[in-house]
Design an enzyme around this catalytic site. Structure first.
Site, PDB file in Angstrom:
ATOM      1  CG  ASP A 198      16.944  16.341 -62.488  1.00 24.32           C
ATOM      2  OD1 ASP A 198      17.218  17.292 -61.723  1.00 24.32           O
ATOM      3  OD2 ASP A 198      16.140  15.441 -62.184  1.00 24.32           O
TER       4      ASP A 198
ATOM      5  CG  ASN B 160      22.216  10.117 -63.199  1.00 19.46           C
ATOM      6  OD1 ASN B 160      22.595  10.531 -62.118  1.00 19.46           O
ATOM      7  ND2 ASN B 160      21.176  10.630 -63.827  1.00 19.46           N
ATOM      8  CD  GLU B 161      21.686   6.083 -66.065  1.00 24.24           C
ATOM      9  OE1 GLU B 161      21.596   6.748 -67.127  1.00 24.24           O
ATOM     10  OE2 GLU B 161      21.162   6.444 -65.001  1.00 24.24           O
TER      11      GLU B 161
ATOM     12  CB  ALA C  55      24.789  10.441 -58.135  1.00 28.55           C
TER      13      ALA C  55
ATOM     14  CB  THR D  99      16.803   8.074 -57.332  1.00 24.69           C
ATOM     15  OG1 THR D  99      17.635   9.178 -57.724  1.00 24.69           O
ATOM     16  CG2 THR D  99      17.101   7.708 -55.897  1.00 24.69           C
TER      17      THR D  99
ATOM     18  CE1 TYR E 278      15.975   2.263 -68.168  1.00 24.96           C
ATOM     19  CE2 TYR E 278      18.123   2.661 -69.171  1.00 24.96           C
ATOM     20  CZ  TYR E 278      16.892   2.040 -69.179  1.00 24.96           C
ATOM     21  OH  TYR E 278      16.573   1.194 -70.214  1.00 24.96           O
TER      22      TYR E 278
END
Length: 265
Positions: free
Chosen positions: A54, A124-125, A162, A165, A167
């Site tokens: 990933d 992601n974040e 995205a 799921t 952190y």
């Protein structure tokens, strides 16, 4: 918003570029696929094939964000949530029928204690974390309206569907369907207000976070893998005009992966 799109029937698969992580397994897979299918320069390729885990997929998505080139990953790493199963056979046939998901990154604009400005993107974040033994004190605004005058916590996360799921889920945030026009705002170990568990925001919302008492209680801000330390304010928004394209086999697409996570126990 994040949008799921079926692969066009006429997608080109002639020119493939292969990238890999630096593990022996990933390098060997790349070399064997290049020998079997040829290798085009990334700038000329129709599709980028990423071999690794990933982390490599996130790096590749960042690199080719806005290029219009879809990324198809095959797992030669550990978790591989963003990757397809590795199989060397019939690669072009798999690419022809793969689904494409369009994703949009977050942008964070940061001011640090020296007054320097920084900008970074996250797929992601964006996460803010305390840097010392003392909890962070944050003021949280959404679309320029203060929603929390003081959040005392270990940190806070703004996650895309995205990244919901990743952190965000570990911090007990909600899992978001990939096509949902939402962002997850999730606290990490909130002490005050103790019962606040976060919020779901529209994807066009702007989140502004001010660090209260930054010298005594320093905070870092991270966009995926890029970290900026000793920040005093962070502004986060989704870049709806910037696209990244990720490909999945139709029998195990992103929607199915997220549904599986929702019912995992």
């Amino acid at each position: 918003m994040n949008q799921h799109v079926d692969t066009p029937a006429d997608i080109e698969t002639d020119k493939l570029a292969f990238v890999s992580s630096d593990t022996e397994e990933a390098i060997a897979a790349r070399q064997s696929l290049e020998a079997a299918y040829g290798s085009a320069p990334a700038g000329e390729a129709d599709i980028i094939v990423a071999l690794g885990g990933d982390g490599l997929m996130l790096q590749t998505l960042h690199k080719f964000m806005g290029s219009g080139k879809p990324i198809y990953g095959m797992n030669r790493g550990s978790v591989g949530f963003l990757m397809n199963e590795f199989r060397a056979e019939d690669l072009r046939a798999r690419l022809k029928v793969a689904d494409i998901t369009t994703i949009h990154p977050l942008t964070m604009d940061v001011t640090d204690q020296d007054g320097a400005r920084h900008t970074a993107r996250a797929i992601n974040e964006v996460s803010l974390l305390r840097q010392s033994s003392q909890a962070a004190r944050l003021k949280v605004s959404v679309d320029q309206r203060v929603r929390l005058d003081e959040l005392v916590c270990d940190g806070i996360i703004v996650a895309t569907p995205a990244g919901s799921t990743a952190y965000n889920l570990s911090a007990h945030g909600p899992i978001l369907p990939i096509s949902s026009p939402l962002l997850a705002l999730t606290p990490i170990s909130a002490f005050r207000p103790r019962r606040w568990r976060g919020a779901l925001l529209p994807d066009h919302a702007q989140v502004d976070i001010e660090i209260l008492d930054p010298l005594k209680r320093p905070v870092s801000a991270s966009a995926d893998h890029r970290e900026i330390r000793n920040v005093v304010s962070v502004s986060i928004r989704e870049e709806l005009a910037l696209d990244g394209l990720i490909m999945f086999d139709p029998d195990h697409g992103w929607d199915e992966r997220i549904l599986t996570e929702m019912f995992r126990y």
